[in-house]
Write a protein that holds these residues in place. Structure first.
Motif, PDB file in Angstrom:
ATOM      1  N   GLU A  65       0.878  -1.740  -0.122  1.00  0.00           N
ATOM      2  CA  GLU A  65      -0.004   0.106  -0.220  1.00  0.00           C
ATOM      3  C   GLU A  65       0.950   1.149   0.118  1.00  0.00           C
ATOM      4  OE1 GLU A  65      -3.581   1.337   2.790  1.00  0.00           O
ATOM      5  OE2 GLU A  65      -1.758   0.816   3.354  1.00  0.00           O
ATOM      6  N   ALA A  66       2.006   1.268   0.751  1.00  0.00           N
ATOM      7  CA  ALA A  66       3.044   2.733   0.702  1.00  0.00           C
ATOM      8  C   ALA A  66       3.320   2.877  -0.777  1.00  0.00           C
ATOM      9  CB  ALA A  66       3.932   2.176   2.023  1.00  0.00           C
ATOM     10  N   ALA A  67       3.432   1.497  -1.268  1.00  0.00           N
ATOM     11  CA  ALA A  67       4.099   1.534  -2.325  1.00  0.00           C
ATOM     12  C   ALA A  67       3.742   2.643  -3.766  1.00  0.00           C
ATOM     13  CB  ALA A  67       5.153   0.552  -2.816  1.00  0.00           C
ATOM     14  N   ILE A  68       2.144   1.756  -3.818  1.00  0.00           N
ATOM     15  CA  ILE A  68       1.775   2.609  -4.335  1.00  0.00           C
ATOM     16  C   ILE A  68       0.791   3.932  -4.015  1.00  0.00           C
ATOM     17  CG2 ILE A  68      -1.446   2.668  -5.022  1.00  0.00           C
ATOM     18  CD1 ILE A  68      -1.078  -0.606  -4.220  1.00  0.00           C
ATOM     19  N   PHE A  69       1.199   3.835  -2.364  1.00  0.00           N
ATOM     20  CA  PHE A  69       0.906   5.639  -1.938  1.00  0.00           C
ATOM     21  C   PHE A  69       1.865   6.872  -2.747  1.00  0.00           C
ATOM     22  CE2 PHE A  69      -3.168   5.092   0.585  1.00  0.00           C
ATOM     23  CZ  PHE A  69      -3.566   5.641   0.228  1.00  0.00           C
ATOM     24  N   THR A  70       3.299   6.476  -2.410  1.00  0.00           N
ATOM     25  CA  THR A  70       4.188   6.463  -3.437  1.00  0.00           C
ATOM     26  C   THR A  70       4.202   7.433  -4.378  1.00  0.00           C
ATOM     27  OG1 THR A  70       5.545   6.051  -1.534  1.00  0.00           O
ATOM     28  CG2 THR A  70       6.727   7.036  -2.809  1.00  0.00           C
ATOM     29  N   ARG A  71       4.163   5.980  -5.354  1.00  0.00           N
ATOM     30  CA  ARG A  71       3.969   6.259  -6.542  1.00  0.00           C
ATOM     31  C   ARG A  71       3.066   7.060  -6.907  1.00  0.00           C
ATOM     32  NH1 ARG A  71       2.532   1.177  -7.953  1.00  0.00           N
ATOM     33  NH2 ARG A  71       0.840   2.004  -8.961  1.00  0.00           N
ATOM     34  N   ALA A  72       1.871   7.554  -6.319  1.00  0.00           N
ATOM     35  CA  ALA A  72       0.917   7.799  -6.958  1.00  0.00           C
ATOM     36  C   ALA A  72      -0.142   8.861  -6.330  1.00  0.00           C
ATOM     37  CB  ALA A  72      -0.466   6.678  -7.050  1.00  0.00           C
ATOM     38  N   LEU A  73       1.011   9.420  -4.912  1.00  0.00           N
ATOM     39  CA  LEU A  73      -0.012  10.438  -4.053  1.00  0.00           C
ATOM     40  C   LEU A  73      -0.156  11.358  -5.107  1.00  0.00           C
ATOM     41  CD1 LEU A  73      -0.524  10.632  -1.095  1.00  0.00           C
ATOM     42  CD2 LEU A  73       1.997  11.791  -0.899  1.00  0.00           C
ATOM     43  N   ASP A  74       0.393  12.158  -5.553  1.00  0.00           N
ATOM     44  CA  ASP A  74       0.690  13.635  -6.601  1.00  0.00           C
ATOM     45  C   ASP A  74      -1.125  13.414  -7.454  1.00  0.00           C
ATOM     46  OD1 ASP A  74       2.854  14.608  -5.071  1.00  0.00           O
ATOM     47  OD2 ASP A  74       3.668  14.510  -7.086  1.00  0.00           O
ATOM     48  N   GLU A  75      -0.551  12.453  -8.047  1.00  0.00           N
ATOM     49  CA  GLU A  75      -2.266  11.703  -8.530  1.00  0.00           C
ATOM     50  C   GLU A  75      -3.527  12.192  -7.631  1.00  0.00           C
ATOM     51  OE1 GLU A  75      -3.626   8.824 -12.835  1.00  0.00           O
ATOM     52  OE2 GLU A  75      -2.072   8.956 -11.316  1.00  0.00           O
TER      53      GLU A  75
END
Length: 324
Positions: A65-75
């Motif tokens: 989950e953290a990796a997804i948030f890191t990658r897509a946080l701005d989006e």
């Protein structure tokens, strides 16, 4: 700097929460398959143990989950829009909301809801230091109860409910539908939901995550017995119970149980309960979803799925949906 009432809005008396805990425990231990509601795993001690679980190598979910948030946080922040209110049921230590709030475009308020008062107030202080202009109003209570939602301040700002992790999986499919319908009832057309869910995967991966080699999940599960002993005058011997977690493939869920190792009698609030050797207390379910399952769940509860993010193994997904 706007700081919300640190006692929450209309904080229910602690005695009312204790009495509800007692009613639920006595009712659950009186059924043929003894059960305890999983929400009671998350007192202050349980919440800290769960934080420790999230750091374990065996527990893939937090890292994924953290990796997804890191990658897509701005989006994600862009999708949530300008000056939105973020409402987080079951917020715990608010560590997932904090970077999202920092990335959002001038969020107007943050309302974390949780039953663990001390952890929630500590999180409020931490986030307030980082985002001093943000209005933060903790709401102390059970987010499955109507009165908690009734204590949310009302405004005309756009609202987004943030429900990360795999909490939706702790509810049966019927309960999950009812919960999302409740969420939808708090929102207006154009308001949103950012929902995390664990996906169906190999049972070996799942069972290792819920039966870790460091035995932290065992301590987390048994802490519920310690809580009953402390708050409800119970006399559970935690050494007489074993932690068990397994994946039920037909029901697509991991089940957590506490298994009585001997024939025994236990007292809670003056009531006596008999346990046969091998009898279990069912303490938690963690349902797993497929992507089509999630889309159907959202559409059937008043939401329009707009976008999702997942990892390359499709172990976990975060969905954004709106009220049409």
């Amino acid at each position: 700097m706007a700081i919300g009432n640190t006692d929450g809005v209309g904080l229910p008396p602690g005695e009312n929460l204790r009495r509800q805990f007692e009613r639920d425990v006595l009712a659950g231990l009186s059924t043929t398959q003894k059960t305890l509601p999983c929400k009671y795993l998350y007192d202050e001690a349980g919440s800290k143990l769960f934080e420790a679980i999230c750091d374990l190598d065996d527990y893939y979910l937090t890292r994924t989950e953290a990796a997804i948030f890191t990658r897509a946080l701005d989006e994600m922040a862009s999708v949530l829009g300008r000056e939105a209110q973020l409402i987080e049921p079951g917020a715990g230590n608010c560590e997932k909301a904090e970077p999202l709030l920092a990335a959002m475009d001038n969020p107007s308020a943050y309302y974390p809801l949780d039953i663990s008062r001390e952890i929630l107030l500590q999180a409020q202080q931490r986030i307030q230091q980082r985002l001093p202009q943000l209005e933060i109003v903790p709401i102390i209570g059970d987010f499955t109860a109507d009165d908690v939602w009734g204590r949310l301040p009302q405004s005309g700002a756009r609202k987004v409910i943030f429900f990360p992790g795999s909490t939706i999986g702790n509810f049966s499919h019927e309960q999950a539908r009812a919960l999302l319908i409740r969420f939808a009832g708090q929102l207006n057309p154009g308001d949103g939901l950012l929902l995390g869910a664990d996906l169906v995967k190999d049972s070996v991966v799942l069972e290792r995550a819920y039966h870790d080699s460091n035995h932290v999940t065992e301590a987390f599960n048994k802490n519920l017995l310690n809580r009953i002993n402390s708050e409800l005058n119970g006399d559970f011997n935690t050494e007489a119970f074993a932690h068990r977690a397994f994946y039920h493939s037909f029901r697509q869920r991991v089940e957590m149980h506490l298994v009585s190792l001997v024939e025994q009698q236990v007292s809670v609030s003056g009531r006596q309960f008999q346990f046969a050797e091998g009898e279990t207390i069912h303490t938690e379910n963690s349902h797993k979803y497929t992507l089509p399952d999630l889309q159907d769940l959202l559409r059937n509860t008043g939401f329009s799925p707009e976008k999702y993010w997942t990892d390359n193994k499709q172990h976990y997904a975060i969905y954004y949906a709106q009220i049409p």
